[in-house]
Motif scaffolding. Structure first.
Motif, short mmCIF file in Angstrom:
data_model
loop_
_atom_site.label_atom_id
_atom_site.label_comp_id
_atom_site.label_asym_id
_atom_site.label_seq_id
_atom_site.Cartn_x
_atom_site.Cartn_y
_atom_site.Cartn_z
N VAL A 1 0.84 -1.20 0.00
CA VAL A 1 0.00 0.00 0.00
C VAL A 1 0.88 1.26 0.00
N ALA A 2 1.92 1.25 0.83
CA ALA A 2 2.81 2.42 0.91
C ALA A 2 3.51 2.66 -0.43
N GLN A 3 3.93 1.60 -1.09
CA GLN A 3 4.57 1.75 -2.39
C GLN A 3 3.61 2.33 -3.42
N GLY A 4 2.35 1.86 -3.39
CA GLY A 4 1.36 2.39 -4.32
C GLY A 4 1.06 3.86 -4.07
N ALA A 5 0.96 4.23 -2.80
CA ALA A 5 0.71 5.64 -2.47
C ALA A 5 1.91 6.50 -2.85
N ALA A 6 3.12 6.00 -2.55
CA ALA A 6 4.33 6.77 -2.86
C ALA A 6 4.47 7.01 -4.36
N ALA A 7 4.10 6.02 -5.17
CA ALA A 7 4.20 6.17 -6.62
C ALA A 7 3.33 7.32 -7.14
N ARG A 8 2.26 7.62 -6.40
CA ARG A 8 1.35 8.70 -6.80
C ARG A 8 1.60 9.97 -6.00
N LEU A 9 2.59 9.94 -5.09
CA LEU A 9 2.91 11.08 -4.23
C LEU A 9 1.71 11.51 -3.40
N VAL A 10 0.99 10.52 -2.86
CA VAL A 10 -0.07 10.81 -1.90
C VAL A 10 0.33 10.18 -0.56
N GLY A 11 -0.15 10.78 0.52
CA GLY A 11 0.22 10.31 1.84
C GLY A 11 -0.55 9.06 2.23
N CYS A 12 -0.06 8.39 3.27
CA CYS A 12 -0.75 7.22 3.79
C CYS A 12 -0.45 7.06 5.27
N SER A 13 -1.36 6.39 5.96
CA SER A 13 -1.11 5.98 7.34
C SER A 13 -1.39 4.48 7.42
N LEU A 14 -0.53 3.78 8.14
CA LEU A 14 -0.57 2.32 8.17
C LEU A 14 -0.47 1.83 9.61
N GLU A 15 -1.46 1.06 10.05
CA GLU A 15 -1.34 0.38 11.34
C GLU A 15 -1.21 -1.10 11.04
N LEU A 16 -0.03 -1.66 11.37
CA LEU A 16 0.32 -2.99 10.88
C LEU A 16 0.47 -3.98 12.03
N GLY A 17 1.34 -4.95 11.88
CA GLY A 17 1.43 -6.03 12.85
C GLY A 17 2.16 -5.68 14.12
N GLY A 18 2.21 -6.65 15.03
CA GLY A 18 2.92 -6.47 16.28
C GLY A 18 3.28 -7.80 16.91
N LYS A 19 4.30 -7.77 17.73
CA LYS A 19 4.67 -8.91 18.58
C LYS A 19 4.83 -8.33 19.97
N ASN A 20 3.69 -7.95 20.54
CA ASN A 20 3.66 -7.09 21.71
C ASN A 20 4.07 -7.81 22.99
N ALA A 21 4.77 -7.08 23.84
CA ALA A 21 5.34 -7.65 25.07
C ALA A 21 4.67 -7.06 26.30
N MET A 22 4.54 -7.90 27.31
CA MET A 22 4.10 -7.47 28.64
C MET A 22 5.21 -7.80 29.63
N LEU A 23 5.63 -6.82 30.43
CA LEU A 23 6.69 -6.98 31.40
C LEU A 23 6.09 -6.99 32.81
N VAL A 24 6.29 -8.08 33.54
CA VAL A 24 5.84 -8.17 34.92
C VAL A 24 7.08 -8.02 35.80
N LEU A 25 7.23 -6.85 36.45
CA LEU A 25 8.42 -6.57 37.24
C LEU A 25 8.36 -7.26 38.60
N ASP A 26 9.47 -7.23 39.31
CA ASP A 26 9.56 -8.00 40.56
C ASP A 26 8.67 -7.48 41.67
N ASP A 27 8.18 -6.24 41.55
CA ASP A 27 7.31 -5.68 42.59
C ASP A 27 5.84 -5.64 42.15
N ALA A 28 5.51 -6.33 41.07
CA ALA A 28 4.13 -6.28 40.55
C ALA A 28 3.17 -7.00 41.49
N ASP A 29 1.93 -6.54 41.49
CA ASP A 29 0.85 -7.27 42.15
C ASP A 29 0.48 -8.43 41.22
#
Length: 537
Positions: free
Chosen positions: A260-288
């Motif tokens: 999608v970004a390549q297609g938009a760039a070829a036409r010089l129009v802007g784009c916004s992209l919300e893509l994938g993730g490998k999200n992390a959760m950190l449980v610290l030593d003082d957590a409940d």
């Protein structure tokens, strides 16, 4: 269904909820509803969507050709010219009326969301919450975000400078299947408030939720031609949307986002992209640990893990790992799986055979290479064709697919750490950077750790909802997780072009009153020094 889908692990968990007698797909998706909603689709072909709870056909829908996409843009562009002339407060008022209609008639769309995605009713309600918050925020804040702003001119007092915000025109929106209400109308609302039209391609499997939202927004006062809907296969219809749009917004996979970004760039129009993730959760030593365990269940398994900002990696301090995992696995094992169009189940179905295949592949690959299933780890065809138990893996290593690839399902891997620096380094060791979570009793410590994590949003003592629900602040990804932001000022200003209007008064910006070039340059040099001394920006 493959043999992998019928193999059970002895550590399985997840309790089926018997569906009470109530509404069925036929009761909800009636011929009258289909006829009414699909009138809005520009398409002469035919395609179908399916219900994840049963695997059966849910609806027959129109399908669009690239030429019909072009026609939708033509109609949208004509409507946009009229809409841009409407005062911003009048445009914003449409969003506020939509907010009230949505909350009043939410039961209608909750049924559709559940039938199209297979998620529980509570998780479907998260979409209603998110859209209502976005409608309220931009309905109230759009006039301030879009107002003209004065700036200091090149010659203070003599140069009057005004910044205007003009709509881009017609926004091309490609929306995903996993949050069909929130990621369709929720993203379109600020575009409309900014004076744009929208041509949207929702995923065919979840188009009814988006079409219902369009109908409600038109009822709230949006001109009907301003929001055009096209349907069809992504590789066919998606490029056609990008080819005609003045700005593109896309939510989906990183691979498709690059295209999608390549297609938009070829036409010089802007784009916004919300893509994938490998999200992390950190449980610290003082957590409940009790609160962290409950939060982890929500963070990992909401919408069966089919949420871009859900947690797939759990980093737990060694000092609390035993107690945390005992509580977390117990809560996970006790989760209720169900297919009812009513509240009560804790987790629903995966949305497609493709998602189930990915989950099975990741879990079986991990187990074959030495990982341990602490709970879950098996499909549940006894509940529905696409159900998979919420699963916790231990002993996951880099040689396993689940270690680095986005699963996008109800699977989380557990890793132990001994100090904060190690946890932060490991959490950041991914090309993705969408969301993360930190759990600690010390709020200041939590904020300090959050500032070191390379993700667009960080939640302290929450999994994802605190940051995402704070719609006055920006939300988006770093790295392979995307470009641009939704929510806040960035979430509406991206749909505008900034225009600077500078009016020069009394003196020209050049030699005058008999000054030669050298004298003018000397005068201007002194003026520049004076402006710095006066600290005029």
């Amino acid at each position: 269904m493959t043999a992998a889908h019928t193999r059970h692990h002895p550590t399985g968990g997840g309790n089926p909820v018997a569906p009470p007698a109530g509404r069925t797909a036929a009761d909800v998706v009636t011929p009258e509803l289909l006829a009414r909603l699909t009138r809005a689709v520009t398409g002469s072909g035919s395609t179908v969507s399916h219900a994840p709870f049963t695997g059966k056909v849910l609806a027959e829908l129109p399908e669009s050709t690239p030429e019909e996409v072009a026609g939708a843009f033509t109609r949208a562009r004509a409507a946009q010219h009229r809409w841009a002339a409407v005062p911003v407060r009048t445009r914003a008022a449409v969003l506020l009326r939509f907010h009230d209609l949505l909350l009043r008639r939410q039961s209608e769309v909750l049924d559709l969301i559940q039938l199209e995605t297979g998620k529980t009713r509570l998780h479907a309600h998260e979409e209603v919450q998110a859209v209502a918050m976005a409608a309220r925020h931009y309905g109230l804040a759009a006039p301030a975000y879009l107002r003209s702003r004065r700036h200091t001119g090149v010659l203070p007092l003599l140069t009057r400078v005004t910044e205007l915000r003009l709509p881009r025109g017609v926004v091309g929106q490609i929306a995903p299947w996993n949050y069909p209400l929130e990621l369709s109308v929720g993203d379109a609302l600020p575009a409309f408030a900014a004076g744009n039209a929208v041509v949207m391609k929702p995923d065919t499997e979840t188009a009814l939720s988006a079409l219902w939202a369009r109908e409600l927004l038109v009822e709230a006062g949006l001109p009907a031609d301003l929001w055009q809907v096209v349907l069809g296969e992504g590789p066919v219809v998606g490029p056609a949307v990008v080819a005609h749009a003045d700005y593109v917004t896309f939510t989906g996979s990183t691979r498709t986002g690059r295209e999608v970004a390549q297609g938009a760039a070829a036409r010089l129009v802007g784009c916004s992209l919300e893509l994938g993730g490998k999200n992390a959760m950190l449980v610290l030593d003082d957590a409940d640990v009790d609160k962290a365990a409950a939060g982890a269940v929500r963070a990992c398994f909401s919408s069966a893990g089919q949420l871009c900002i859900s947690v797939e990696r759990l980093f737990v301090h060694s000092a609390v790992a035993g107690r945390f995992l005992e509580r977390f696995t117990a809560r996970t094992r006790a989760m209720r799986l169900g297919v009812s169009l009513a509240y009560g189940a804790d987790m629903g179905s995966l949305a497609s055979e493709r998602q189930l295949d990915a989950v099975v592949r990741h879990v079986e690959d991990a187990v074959a290479k030495g990982a341990t299933v602490l709970t879950g780890g098996r499909p549940r065809p006894d509940i529905g064709p696409l159900f998979y138990e919420p699963t916790v893996l231990d002993g996951v290593g880099p040689e396993m697919a689940v270690y680095a690839e986005e699963t996008f399902g109800p699977v989380v891997s557990v890793y132990r750490f001994d100090d904060e620096d190690e946890a932060v380094e490991r959490a950041n060791a991914t090309p993705y950077g969408l969301n993360s979570s930190v759990w600690t009793r010390d709020a200041r410590r939590g904020r300090a750790v959050a500032a070191r994590l390379r993700t667009g949003t960080v939640n302290v003592n929450e999994g994802y909802a605190a940051a995402y629900g704070s719609v006055g602040a920006p939300m988006g990804g770093m790295g392979d997780s995307g470009l641009g932001r939704r929510h806040g000022s960035e979430g509406i200003l991206k749909f505008t072009e900034a225009q600077t209007v500078a009016e020069q008064r009394v003196l020209p910006l050049g030699p005058a009153f008999g000054l030669d070039d050298q004298a003018y340059a000397k005068l201007l040099t002194g003026g520049l020094r004076a402006l710095k001394t006066l600290r005029l920006r």
